[in-house]
Design an enzyme around this catalytic site. Structure first.
Site, PDB file in Angstrom:
ATOM      1  N   GLU A  93       0.808   9.188  -6.143  1.00 26.24           N
ATOM      2  CA  GLU A  93       1.323  10.736  -6.075  1.00 26.24           C
ATOM      3  C   GLU A  93       2.130  11.079  -7.414  1.00 26.24           C
ATOM      4  OE1 GLU A  93       2.722  12.651  -2.371  1.00 26.24           O
ATOM      5  OE2 GLU A  93       3.031  10.544  -1.517  1.00 26.24           O
TER       6      GLU A  93
ATOM      7  N   HIS B 264      -7.416   0.145  -0.780  1.00 24.69           N
ATOM      8  CA  HIS B 264      -6.606  -0.736  -1.613  1.00 24.69           C
ATOM      9  C   HIS B 264      -7.327  -1.851  -1.535  1.00 24.69           C
ATOM     10  CE1 HIS B 264      -2.244  -2.410  -1.976  1.00 24.69           C
ATOM     11  NE2 HIS B 264      -3.018  -2.822  -2.786  1.00 24.69           N
TER      12      HIS B 264
ATOM     13  N   MET C  37       1.945   1.772  -3.406  1.00 17.72           N
ATOM     14  CA  MET C  37       0.777   2.101  -4.319  1.00 17.72           C
ATOM     15  C   MET C  37       0.519   3.617  -3.856  1.00 17.72           C
ATOM     16  SD  MET C  37      -3.077   1.062  -4.360  1.00 17.72           S
ATOM     17  CE  MET C  37      -3.375   2.041  -2.752  1.00 17.72           C
TER      18      MET C  37
ATOM     19  N   THR D 198       0.928  -1.204   0.188  1.00 18.99           N
ATOM     20  CA  THR D 198      -0.101  -0.138   0.054  1.00 18.99           C
ATOM     21  C   THR D 198       1.080   1.279  -0.049  1.00 18.99           C
ATOM     22  OG1 THR D 198      -1.780  -1.049   1.064  1.00 18.99           O
ATOM     23  CG2 THR D 198      -1.814   1.248   0.989  1.00 18.99           C
TER      24      THR D 198
ATOM     25  N   GLY E  85       2.539   6.055  -3.455  1.00 19.22           N
ATOM     26  CA  GLY E  85       3.888   6.559  -4.015  1.00 19.22           C
ATOM     27  C   GLY E  85       3.291   6.660  -5.534  1.00 19.22           C
TER      28      GLY E  85
END
Length: 141
Positions: free
Chosen positions: A50, A76, A45, A42, A47
């Site tokens: 972003e 998630h 994910m 997660t 990152g």
């Protein structure tokens, strides 16, 4: 900020998940993470989401500006294994002063793996770097 920074900016990013972006690699010093199967973590994910938002803003910020994440509200919902491609769709939904709200959806070959919102703030790089220098004791008077 440029006048082109308006709601409706959209971007799609493709990311192939390498093995080193799985849960056991998130914090290798943690035996608890090491015991979890190798699926997209997660933390990674977030990152990736972003990154997609940052890419969406290319060409819409003035010189010396950048954005930083200020809030994340993402689900998630499904595991993604190494070698799978994550497709992240982001859309700038709202501009409120220097605050940017993105709607996101991410999916792999099998399912939607994440949806939600991400908030970013537009900042001046020099001012931010000065604040960091003050915190580390490296600021020049």
């Amino acid at each position: 900020m440029k006048s082109t920074l308006k709601p409706g900016i959209a971007h799609t990013m493709h990311y192939t998940v390498p093995e080193n972006r799985t849960v056991p690699h998130l914090l290798p010093e943690s035996p608890d993470f090491a015991d979890i199967p190798e699926v997209l973590a997660t933390g990674y994910m977030v990152g990736i989401v972003e990154w997609a938002c940052i890419q969406a803003l290319h060409g819409h910020l003035d010189d010396g500006e950048l954005t930083l994440g200020t809030h994340v509200d993402l689900s998630h919902d499904a595991p993604t294994v190494p070698g799978s491609t994550v497709i992240v769709d982001v859309c700038l939904a709202e501009v409120d002063g220097r605050s940017l709200l993105f709607e996101i959806e991410a999916r792999d070959e099998h399912a939607v793996i994440s949806s939600g919102h991400h908030l970013r703030g537009v900042i001046d790089r020099d001012c931010f770097e000065f604040r960091i220098a003050r915190r580390t004791g490296r600021a020049r008077p």
